[in-house]
Design a protein around this motif. Structure first.
Motif, PDB file in Angstrom:
ATOM      1  N   ALA A 218       2.340  10.916  -4.160  1.00 52.32           N
ATOM      2  CA  ALA A 218       1.062  10.253  -4.344  1.00 52.32           C
ATOM      3  C   ALA A 218       0.372  10.542  -2.917  1.00 52.32           C
ATOM      4  O   ALA A 218      -0.438  10.571  -3.188  1.00 52.32           O
ATOM      5  CB  ALA A 218       1.996   8.608  -4.449  1.00 52.32           C
ATOM      6  N   MET A 219       0.883  10.594  -2.279  1.00 48.78           N
ATOM      7  CA  MET A 219      -0.298  10.670  -0.591  1.00 48.78           C
ATOM      8  C   MET A 219      -0.749  12.322  -0.291  1.00 48.78           C
ATOM      9  O   MET A 219      -1.648  12.374  -0.574  1.00 48.78           O
ATOM     10  CB  MET A 219       0.626  10.217   0.554  1.00 48.78           C
ATOM     11  CG  MET A 219       1.328   8.664   0.474  1.00 48.78           C
ATOM     12  SD  MET A 219       1.750   8.646   1.765  1.00 48.78           S
ATOM     13  CE  MET A 219       0.935   8.831   3.864  1.00 48.78           C
ATOM     14  N   ALA A 220      -0.109  12.934  -0.980  1.00 44.48           N
ATOM     15  CA  ALA A 220      -0.396  14.439  -0.805  1.00 44.48           C
ATOM     16  C   ALA A 220      -1.549  14.332  -2.121  1.00 44.48           C
ATOM     17  O   ALA A 220      -3.157  15.216  -2.087  1.00 44.48           O
ATOM     18  CB  ALA A 220       0.585  15.484  -1.300  1.00 44.48           C
ATOM     19  N   MET A 221      -2.427  13.700  -3.219  1.00 46.47           N
ATOM     20  CA  MET A 221      -2.690  13.449  -4.146  1.00 46.47           C
ATOM     21  C   MET A 221      -4.208  12.766  -3.799  1.00 46.47           C
ATOM     22  O   MET A 221      -4.813  12.643  -4.477  1.00 46.47           O
ATOM     23  CB  MET A 221      -2.256  13.897  -5.678  1.00 46.47           C
ATOM     24  CG  MET A 221      -1.020  14.726  -6.090  1.00 46.47           C
ATOM     25  SD  MET A 221      -1.009  14.648  -7.813  1.00 46.47           S
ATOM     26  CE  MET A 221      -2.006  14.931  -8.237  1.00 46.47           C
ATOM     27  N   GLY A 222      -3.380  11.896  -2.854  1.00 48.70           N
ATOM     28  CA  GLY A 222      -4.894  11.046  -2.561  1.00 48.70           C
ATOM     29  C   GLY A 222      -4.380   9.918  -3.090  1.00 48.70           C
ATOM     30  O   GLY A 222      -6.186   9.000  -2.914  1.00 48.70           O
ATOM     31  N   LEU A 223      -3.694   9.317  -3.641  1.00 48.97           N
ATOM     32  CA  LEU A 223      -3.626   7.936  -4.224  1.00 48.97           C
ATOM     33  C   LEU A 223      -3.382   7.198  -3.132  1.00 48.97           C
ATOM     34  O   LEU A 223      -2.811   7.352  -1.411  1.00 48.97           O
ATOM     35  CB  LEU A 223      -2.304   7.257  -5.443  1.00 48.97           C
ATOM     36  CG  LEU A 223      -2.625   8.262  -7.015  1.00 48.97           C
ATOM     37  CD1 LEU A 223      -1.335   8.273  -6.787  1.00 48.97           C
ATOM     38  CD2 LEU A 223      -3.691   7.184  -7.327  1.00 48.97           C
ATOM     39  N   VAL A 224      -4.159   6.146  -3.443  1.00 49.44           N
ATOM     40  CA  VAL A 224      -3.433   4.757  -2.321  1.00 49.44           C
ATOM     41  C   VAL A 224      -1.912   4.375  -2.825  1.00 49.44           C
ATOM     42  O   VAL A 224      -1.398   4.084  -3.864  1.00 49.44           O
ATOM     43  CB  VAL A 224      -4.782   2.838  -2.767  1.00 49.44           C
ATOM     44  CG1 VAL A 224      -3.996   2.067  -1.187  1.00 49.44           C
ATOM     45  CG2 VAL A 224      -6.198   3.368  -2.365  1.00 49.44           C
ATOM     46  N   VAL A 225      -1.087   4.212  -2.027  1.00 51.66           N
ATOM     47  CA  VAL A 225      -0.006   3.611  -2.145  1.00 51.66           C
ATOM     48  C   VAL A 225       1.169   2.625  -1.488  1.00 51.66           C
ATOM     49  O   VAL A 225      -0.149   1.944  -0.908  1.00 51.66           O
ATOM     50  CB  VAL A 225       1.428   4.399  -1.294  1.00 51.66           C
ATOM     51  CG1 VAL A 225       1.227   5.908  -1.827  1.00 51.66           C
ATOM     52  CG2 VAL A 225       1.306   4.513   0.168  1.00 51.66           C
ATOM     53  N   VAL A 226       1.518   1.297  -2.226  1.00 54.03           N
ATOM     54  CA  VAL A 226       1.901   0.044  -1.845  1.00 54.03           C
ATOM     55  C   VAL A 226       3.175   0.419  -2.041  1.00 54.03           C
ATOM     56  O   VAL A 226       4.219   0.986  -2.951  1.00 54.03           O
ATOM     57  CB  VAL A 226       1.459  -0.779  -2.430  1.00 54.03           C
ATOM     58  CG1 VAL A 226       1.840  -2.505  -2.556  1.00 54.03           C
ATOM     59  CG2 VAL A 226      -0.446  -0.382  -2.911  1.00 54.03           C
ATOM     60  N   SER A 227       4.226   0.629  -0.998  1.00 53.61           N
ATOM     61  CA  SER A 227       5.380   0.018  -0.428  1.00 53.61           C
ATOM     62  C   SER A 227       6.226  -1.004  -0.263  1.00 53.61           C
ATOM     63  O   SER A 227       5.428  -1.605   0.817  1.00 53.61           O
ATOM     64  CB  SER A 227       5.606   1.894   0.228  1.00 53.61           C
ATOM     65  OG  SER A 227       6.930   2.262  -0.351  1.00 53.61           O
ATOM     66  N   THR A 228       7.299  -0.741   0.692  1.00 51.46           N
ATOM     67  CA  THR A 228       7.973  -1.834   0.854  1.00 51.46           C
ATOM     68  C   THR A 228       8.571  -0.875   2.641  1.00 51.46           C
ATOM     69  O   THR A 228       8.588  -0.009   2.891  1.00 51.46           O
ATOM     70  CB  THR A 228       9.310  -2.223   0.698  1.00 51.46           C
ATOM     71  OG1 THR A 228      10.192  -0.893   0.485  1.00 51.46           O
ATOM     72  CG2 THR A 228       9.190  -2.870  -0.061  1.00 51.46           C
ATOM     73  N   ARG A 229       9.131  -1.692   3.528  1.00 52.93           N
ATOM     74  CA  ARG A 229       9.913  -1.373   5.090  1.00 52.93           C
ATOM     75  C   ARG A 229      10.480  -1.396   4.507  1.00 52.93           C
ATOM     76  O   ARG A 229      11.827  -2.631   4.913  1.00 52.93           O
ATOM     77  CB  ARG A 229       9.244  -2.785   5.743  1.00 52.93           C
ATOM     78  CG  ARG A 229       7.606  -2.782   6.281  1.00 52.93           C
ATOM     79  CD  ARG A 229       7.601  -4.102   6.917  1.00 52.93           C
ATOM     80  NE  ARG A 229       6.078  -4.117   7.595  1.00 52.93           N
ATOM     81  CZ  ARG A 229       4.992  -4.815   6.954  1.00 52.93           C
ATOM     82  NH1 ARG A 229       5.352  -5.282   5.905  1.00 52.93           N
ATOM     83  NH2 ARG A 229       4.011  -5.568   6.883  1.00 52.93           N
TER      84      ARG A 229
END
Length: 252
Positions: A218-229
């Motif tokens: 997802a990051m490679a494709m330029g998406l904003v990512v929301v995840s967890t610690r």
């Protein structure tokens, strides 16, 4: 297996996941072949509740070179007896030509224009993927009048439960299930969405991620990512810089 390794004159065996390393350990010992074992996730989390497994890791560490896919996992394996000179952390990556960067309109700009904001999660429907928290957070965040959508791609034992949660929340028109997806499907979905959500949690049995490869895609494709610690995710996503992180199961 020993006969096959002799026939191919193997110089080295690389076992993926701790249990595979334990399976092949007696054979490589007999043949005098060095062994590399890569630990990926559950083999350095939930399986550590099994005393027999933990006991058997000692001889495995004595014979093998160990690769962990995050610094955090490497530290955990050192605590269990992996030798400092025989363990490395080595991140898994994704092929950038298969997940090309996509120029997108900023989410804030689309929001001001009243355009739909499309959220996406791609993962198996299992506890550690955190779908229940994602659905609850989306229900609170999106509000009854927004035109935002959430697409959940994948299959798994908890899919029916999550579908029930969506129906009870009255979100069936905005949370969509697309089933099992291949790489081309994932690229297509990611190219058409705005935000990628991956709420990883520690499962009740202790199972954890390594570092989810799908976040890298997802990051490679330029998406904003929301995840967890969670697990090694903080080694990939710097919160507020390359994405956004929250604590596990923190709906707010």
């Amino acid at each position: 297996l020993a006969a096959d390794l002799r026939a191919m004159r193997a110089d080295l065996v690389h076992a993926h996941f701790g249990p595979a390393g334990l399976d092949v350990l007696p054979v490589v010992r007999e043949l005098g072949i060095p062994l590399v074992v890569t630990f990926h996730g559950y083999d350095a989390s939930s399986l550590l509740r099994n005393r027999t497994y933990v006991r058997d890791l000692g001889p495995l560490f004595d014979h093998s070179h160990v690769i962990a896919i995050s610094r955090r996992m490497a530290a955990r394996l050192r605590e269990l007896g992996a030798r400092e000179e025989a363990i490395d952390h080595h991140y898994i990556g994704v092929p950038l030509d298969a997940f090309p960067f996509v120029e997108r309109r900023p989410v804030a700009e689309k929001l001001r224009a009243g355009e739909p904001i499309r959220f996406l999660q791609v993962s198996n429907f299992v506890e550690k993927k955190g779908h229940a928290t994602t659905v609850e957070a989306f229900a609170r965040f999106a509000g009854p009048d927004s035109n935002w959508t959430l697409t959940l791609a994948g299959e798994g034992v908890l899919r029916r439960d999550i579908e029930d949660r969506v129906r009870r929340a009255g979100l069936g028109d905005r949370i969509h299930f697309v089933g099992k997806v291949g790489q081309e499907d994932v690229v297509d979905l990611m190219s058409r969405c705005d935000v990628f959500v991956h709420h990883s949690v520690t499962a009740a049995n202790g199972d954890q991620e390594g570092i989810p490869t799908v976040l890298m895609e997802a990051m490679a494709m330029g998406l904003v990512v929301v995840s967890t610690r969670h697990a090694g995710i903080e080694e990939l996503v710097e919160s507020g810089v390359t994405g956004f992180l929250t604590n596990e199961r923190d709906v707010e």
